[in-house]
Write an enzyme that holds these catalytic residues in place. Structure first.
Site, PDB file in Angstrom:
ATOM      1  N   SER A 182      58.333  66.997  41.947  1.00 29.76           N
ATOM      2  CA  SER A 182      59.054  66.513  40.235  1.00 29.76           C
ATOM      3  C   SER A 182      57.849  66.039  39.781  1.00 29.76           C
ATOM      4  O   SER A 182      56.707  65.828  39.928  1.00 29.76           O
ATOM      5  CB  SER A 182      59.315  65.331  40.812  1.00 29.76           C
ATOM      6  N   ASP A 435      65.525  75.291  38.678  1.00 27.74           N
ATOM      7  CA  ASP A 435      65.391  74.731  38.498  1.00 27.74           C
ATOM      8  C   ASP A 435      64.994  74.793  37.330  1.00 27.74           C
ATOM      9  O   ASP A 435      63.435  75.362  37.075  1.00 27.74           O
ATOM     10  CB  ASP A 435      63.866  73.952  39.568  1.00 27.74           C
ATOM     11  N   HIS A 460      65.548  71.931  42.077  1.00 26.46           N
ATOM     12  CA  HIS A 460      65.264  70.812  41.798  1.00 26.46           C
ATOM     13  C   HIS A 460      63.763  70.371  43.901  1.00 26.46           C
ATOM     14  O   HIS A 460      64.870  69.959  44.592  1.00 26.46           O
ATOM     15  CB  HIS A 460      65.024  69.868  41.215  1.00 26.46           C
TER      16      HIS A 460
END
Ligand SMILES: *[C@@H]1O[C@H](CO)[C@@H](O)[C@H](O)[C@H]1NC(C)=O
Ligand SMILES: *[C@@H]1O[C@H](CO)[C@@H](O)[C@H](O)[C@H]1NC(C)=O
Ligand SMILES: *[C@@H]1O[C@H](CO)[C@@H](O)[C@H](O)[C@H]1NC(C)=O
Ligand SMILES: *[C@@H]1O[C@H](CO)[C@@H](O)[C@H](O)[C@H]1NC(C)=O
Ligand SMILES: *[C@@H]1O[C@H](CO)[C@@H](O)[C@H](O)[C@H]1NC(C)=O
Ligand SMILES: *[C@@H]1O[C@H](CO)[C@@H](O)[C@H](O)[C@H]1NC(C)=O
Length: 493
Positions: A182, A435, A460
């Site tokens: 991320s 994602d 994710h």
């Protein structure tokens, strides 16, 4: 929180809803900014993890000479599998939250430490967790927040590594590999780009390094969310697309608001138009969060979820076009309860649920309001949400009201190279096809050593999580490929 305009922040956070990664559509543009966090708490931590917590005196300002103070920069070290001398160091570039949380949630590093003979280091990002440059005052005003930038954080990481290598016996010649997911993945990629002298390579998992102005279409993010629902059940996306009008219709009367509040078992009943707006934002965030955590096994994120949770949600949404508003919204309420009441322990649904304590909502908002400007928009046609344009000016005004600073929309592209990355090397960009952040990620190979790994069934950063018997073959293959690259870099390093 003296200088930061708390009343504005309060308005922002109270009226719209912040589950974890995301927030606030009604704060017009700000919604898209409140980003992603590394998913999923450890619930059934497979391997017990053991680390030492250490602190390094880090400069508050790496780039100017007037502010000469230091702060205690926290980092975690696990060296039980480290082969001395010269064994590799896997270095997690911490994101916007408490580093122990990311440490607990990055099972992949714990699983490969032994086979690589690697030391693990997890470095906290300044202004989060315990790494506060000005202690309790760090968030007090924009003067104190001034040193919260990704550039400063990367410099922290570089200085820390140089120090570790010179002070730890046996580490002088240890190749270092950066990893992150991320925002942490964006940092690991940028870290290799900016400090190729410090790290031999980087794994950037689910890192939307192109989710910046002018780099990808602003609607792609929500299109991926919509595709996840479309593929998970009959008419699932169509029902959600239809639900917004139904909510608008039903919430136009007081009795409708009451009905809606009861259907959804809301903790605080909806009373006004603006409550209804907040409610829709909360629902929108719920669908987005589900897209991020659509994992193939039962997992405990903010709340426990079933395996493939979107498929479970969609069981309640398989309506034909003749469905009445009431029936439709009854289904939507059942679907929302899959997310909020899977274990059956929620007495009511709280539309003002905010981030968990370990994640730095305010800090990320500040970063989004300065460097990390990530345009998002919806059109209601290619996605299943109410149309909303990206409005930079409105976003900037909100930021100015909240922090007294305005975002620099183009800076991320200037400082980190935008789409012109071919001169860099040794970075793996992994992205899950489910994602939504893959929309801003690198999903094609740029060169032989700027490699993209796509995991079609992945949400994710599935690849950074502990491995699981239910993992799809694509994520197993991705992990194996990553380890192969790591071995090559270590050999070169
Ligand atoms: C991480 O795990 C450790 C124990 O393994 C625990 O003490 C700590 O509270 C966890 N941190 C977070 C933020 O969950
Ligand atoms: C609005 O709600 C009313 C009453 O529930 C219903 O009869 C009507 O068809 C709805 N209108 C639209 C445009 O959906
Ligand atoms: C959550 O589930 C339990 C058990 O099924 C139920 O008693 C409770 O009413 C549910 N809560 C909400 C908010 O629907
Ligand atoms: C709803 O969440 C907010 C924010 O976390 C909290 O302050 C409030 O007490 C919660 N309300 C209920 C009824 O749980
Ligand atoms: C990029 O190259 C690697 C190594 O050849 C390959 O495994 C991978 O599938 C390629 N990625 C894409 C998105 O084509
Ligand atoms: C996989 O996930 C399930 C559900 O969370 C969990 O019970 C199991 O322990 C996990 N581990 C393995 C190795 O499959």
């Amino acid at each position: 929180m003296a200088g930061v305009r708390t009343e504005v922040l309060h308005r922002v956070t109270a009226a719209c809803v912040l589950t974890l990664w995301f927030s606030c559509s009604h704060v017009i543009a700000l919604k898209s900014q409140l980003f992603t966090r590394l998913g999923v708490s450890p619930s059934s931590t497979e391997t017990p993890i053991n680390y030492q917590t250490l602190y390094f005196n880090q400069k508050i300002d790496h780039f100017g000479f007037l502010e000469d103070g230091t702060f205690k920069h926290r980092y975690l070290v696990a060296d039980e599998h480290w082969k001395q001398p010269g064994g590799p160091i896997l270095f997690y570039t911490g994101n916007e939250g408490d580093i122990t949380w990311f440490c607990n949630n990055t099972g992949f590093m714990w699983e490969i430490a032994e086979e690589l003979g690697a030391m693990l280091v997890f470095a906290e990002h300044r202004y989060y967790g315990e790494s506060l440059p000005f202690g309790q005052d760090s968030y007090s005003d924009s003067k104190h927040l001034n040193f919260l930038t990704s550039e400063q954080a990367l410099a922290d990481f570089a200085v820390l590594i140089e120090n570790l290598k010179s002070s730890l016996p046996g580490a002088q010649h240890s190749p270092v590999i950066a990893l992150g997911g991320s925002y942490g993945g964006m940092l690991s990629a940028w870290f290799r780009m900016k400090y190729p002298n410090v790290v031999v390579g980087a794994l950037a998992s689910s890192a939307p390094i192109w989710q910046f102005p002018g780099m990808v279409p602003c609607g792609d993010f929500y299109r991926v969310v919509t595709q996840d629902f479309a593929r998970s059940g009959y008419n699932c996306d169509a029902s959600i697309r239809k639900s917004w009008k139904a909510i608008n219709n039903i919430s136009s009367t007081a009795s409708g608001l009451q009905w809606l509040s009861e259907e959804f078992s809301l903790c605080s009943p909806l009373k006004s138009k603006s409550d209804a707006l907040g409610f829709k934002n909360w629902l929108q965030e719920t669908w987005v969060n589900l897209a991020m955590v659509d994992y193939p096994y039962e997992a405990n994120f903010l709340q426990p979820l079933p395996r493939w949770p979107i498929q479970v949600v969609c069981k309640y949404l398989g309506f034909d076009s003749t469905v009445s508003d009431d029936q439709l919204l009854h289904g939507v309420a059942q679907a929302a309860k899959v997310y909020y009441n899977y274990t059956g322990s929620s007495p009511c649904l709280n539309t003002s649920q905010t981030a968990t304590g370990s994640l730095g909502f305010l800090g990320w908002t500040y970063q989004a309001c300065t460097e990390m400007v990530m345009p998002m928009c919806t059109d209601g046609v290619q996605d299943m949400f109410e149309p909303e344009e990206w409005n930079f000016q409105a976003f900037s005004d909100e930021c100015n009201a909240m922090f007294g600073v305005r975002p620099r929309a183009d800076w991320a592209g200037v400082v980190y190279g935008g789409k012109n990355l071919a001169s860099h090397s040794n970075i793996i960009f992994s992205n899950g096809g489910l994602d939504p952040w893959s929309a801003g990620g690198v999903t094609f190979n740029i060169t032989d050593s700027l490699v993209s790994v796509v995991i079609p069934e992945g949400a994710h950063h599935l690849d950074l999580r502990y491995s699981n018997d239910s993992d799809p073959p694509s994520v197993r293959a991705a992990r194996a490929l990553v380890v192969k690259y790591f071995r090559e870099w270590i050999k070169q390093g």
